[in-house]
Design a protein around this motif. Structure first.
Motif, short mmCIF file in Angstrom:
data_model
loop_
_atom_site.label_atom_id
_atom_site.label_comp_id
_atom_site.label_asym_id
_atom_site.label_seq_id
_atom_site.Cartn_x
_atom_site.Cartn_y
_atom_site.Cartn_z
N LEU A 168 -6.03 5.52 -8.68
CA LEU A 168 -7.42 5.71 -8.94
C LEU A 168 -9.33 4.72 -8.27
N ARG A 169 -9.19 3.43 -7.95
CA ARG A 169 -9.31 2.32 -7.71
C ARG A 169 -9.37 2.79 -6.02
N VAL A 170 -8.10 3.31 -5.88
CA VAL A 170 -7.87 3.11 -4.32
C VAL A 170 -8.54 4.48 -3.50
N LEU A 171 -8.61 5.08 -4.48
CA LEU A 171 -8.70 6.48 -3.52
C LEU A 171 -10.76 6.51 -3.53
N SER A 172 -11.21 5.66 -4.64
CA SER A 172 -12.56 5.29 -5.25
C SER A 172 -13.31 4.47 -3.72
N LEU A 173 -12.18 3.59 -3.48
CA LEU A 173 -12.21 2.65 -2.22
C LEU A 173 -12.31 3.32 -0.90
N ILE A 174 -11.52 4.10 -0.74
CA ILE A 174 -11.22 4.28 1.08
C ILE A 174 -12.40 5.72 1.16
N SER A 175 -12.33 6.77 -0.60
CA SER A 175 -13.39 7.75 -0.25
C SER A 175 -15.31 6.81 0.27
N SER A 176 -15.39 5.74 -0.62
CA SER A 176 -16.05 4.80 -0.10
C SER A 176 -16.75 4.35 0.93
N ARG A 177 -15.58 4.49 1.86
CA ARG A 177 -15.82 3.43 2.94
C ARG A 177 -14.58 4.32 4.19
N PRO A 178 -15.36 5.30 4.66
CA PRO A 178 -14.83 5.41 5.88
C PRO A 178 -14.35 5.03 6.78
N GLY A 179 -12.76 5.41 7.16
CA GLY A 179 -12.14 4.43 7.97
C GLY A 179 -11.61 3.62 7.90
N THR A 180 -11.62 3.59 6.11
CA THR A 180 -10.88 1.49 5.68
C THR A 180 -8.97 1.95 6.90
N ASN A 181 -8.11 0.72 6.84
CA ASN A 181 -7.94 1.16 6.83
C ASN A 181 -6.42 0.06 6.02
N VAL A 182 -5.17 -0.29 6.14
CA VAL A 182 -4.52 -0.44 5.37
C VAL A 182 -4.44 -1.74 4.83
N ASN A 183 -4.87 -2.50 5.71
CA ASN A 183 -5.37 -4.05 5.34
C ASN A 183 -6.86 -4.49 5.64
N ARG A 184 -7.61 -3.44 5.27
CA ARG A 184 -9.07 -3.32 5.00
C ARG A 184 -8.98 -3.21 2.95
N LEU A 185 -7.69 -2.60 3.08
CA LEU A 185 -8.39 -2.09 1.89
C LEU A 185 -7.24 -3.54 0.94
N ALA A 186 -6.52 -3.25 1.37
CA ALA A 186 -5.64 -4.75 1.08
C ALA A 186 -6.54 -5.84 0.51
N GLU A 187 -7.60 -6.09 1.17
CA GLU A 187 -8.51 -7.41 1.05
C GLU A 187 -9.52 -6.83 0.30
N LEU A 188 -9.79 -5.76 -0.18
CA LEU A 188 -10.40 -5.25 -0.74
C LEU A 188 -10.38 -5.15 -2.61
N LEU A 189 -9.02 -5.26 -2.81
CA LEU A 189 -7.58 -4.97 -3.48
C LEU A 189 -7.10 -6.40 -3.94
N ASP A 190 -7.89 -7.26 -2.94
CA ASP A 190 -6.93 -7.98 -2.66
C ASP A 190 -5.52 -9.14 -3.44
N VAL A 191 -5.14 -7.91 -2.75
CA VAL A 191 -3.57 -7.88 -2.44
C VAL A 191 -2.98 -7.88 -0.80
N VAL A 192 -1.30 -8.81 -0.79
CA VAL A 192 -0.65 -8.66 0.40
C VAL A 192 -0.53 -6.58 0.81
N PRO A 193 -1.32 -6.42 2.27
CA PRO A 193 -1.17 -5.44 2.79
C PRO A 193 0.26 -4.97 2.28
N SER A 194 1.55 -5.47 2.21
CA SER A 194 2.73 -3.91 2.03
C SER A 194 2.65 -4.16 0.10
N SER A 195 1.83 -4.68 -0.39
CA SER A 195 1.73 -3.64 -1.67
C SER A 195 0.01 -2.59 -1.41
N ALA A 196 -0.26 -2.89 -0.69
CA ALA A 196 -1.54 -1.48 -0.39
C ALA A 196 -0.85 -0.41 0.13
N SER A 197 -0.01 -0.64 1.06
CA SER A 197 0.93 0.39 1.79
C SER A 197 1.62 0.67 0.34
#
Length: 156
Positions: free
Chosen positions: A38-67
């Motif tokens: 749900l947090r991932v969905l909220s983040l990408i919904s509120s930040r159009p154009g987010t990519n996996v690397n930016r999502l990983a930064e927002l979640l404070d995880v490695v990109p493979s975990s975000a992917s």
């Protein structure tokens, strides 16, 4: 009302009650995705154009975990990966209509749960609470203020 000896602890305890009210609004309705999803969905919904690397930064995880999180959401039909029209090598994350509906329903349930508590408070206390929370938000560091956009589901 007299100031408590440990104001920070009293506010923390009150915030836990608020989080409990918000959590119960989601848990009573058997949401089919995890709080992290749900947090991932909220983040990408509120930040159009987010990519996996930016999502990983927002979640404070490695990109493979975000992917992997995105893989699971994509498999459930809540997330789409789309090529950036300006750079086809870049992949953007987009919530699907089903994800937007899920987030909207969750927000509505949470608002109803908070309103039910507010309805049991005197109008003056409601107004004072609002003013205090607004002041708290203004006093918070900028990084904490940026994270508020995903707080709607952080605790769900």
């Amino acid at each position: 009302m007299e100031r408590p000896a440990d104001l920070a602890a009293a506010i923390d305890a009150a915030a836990e009650v608020l989080v409990g009210v918000l959590d119960s609004a989601a848990s009573r309705h058997h949401i089919s995705v995890s709080p992290t999803q749900l947090r991932v969905l909220s983040l990408i919904s509120s930040r159009p154009g987010t990519n996996v690397n930016r999502l990983a930064e927002l979640l404070d995880v490695v990109p493979s975990s975000a992917s992997r999180l995105c893989d699971r959401l994509e498999a459930t039909g809540l997330l789409r990966r789309v090529a950036d029209p300006r750079d086809r090598r870049e992949v953007r994350l987009r919530p699907t209509a089903a994800a937007e509906k899920l987030l909207r329903e969750l927000t509505e349930r949470r608002h109803r749960a908070v309103q039910a508590v507010l309805d049991r408070m005197p109008p003056r206390a409601q107004h004072e609470l609002l003013l205090a929370l607004l002041a708290f938000g203004q006093a918070a560091p900028p990084a904490a203020a940026e994270q508020q956009t995903d707080s709607a589901v952080r605790t769900a």
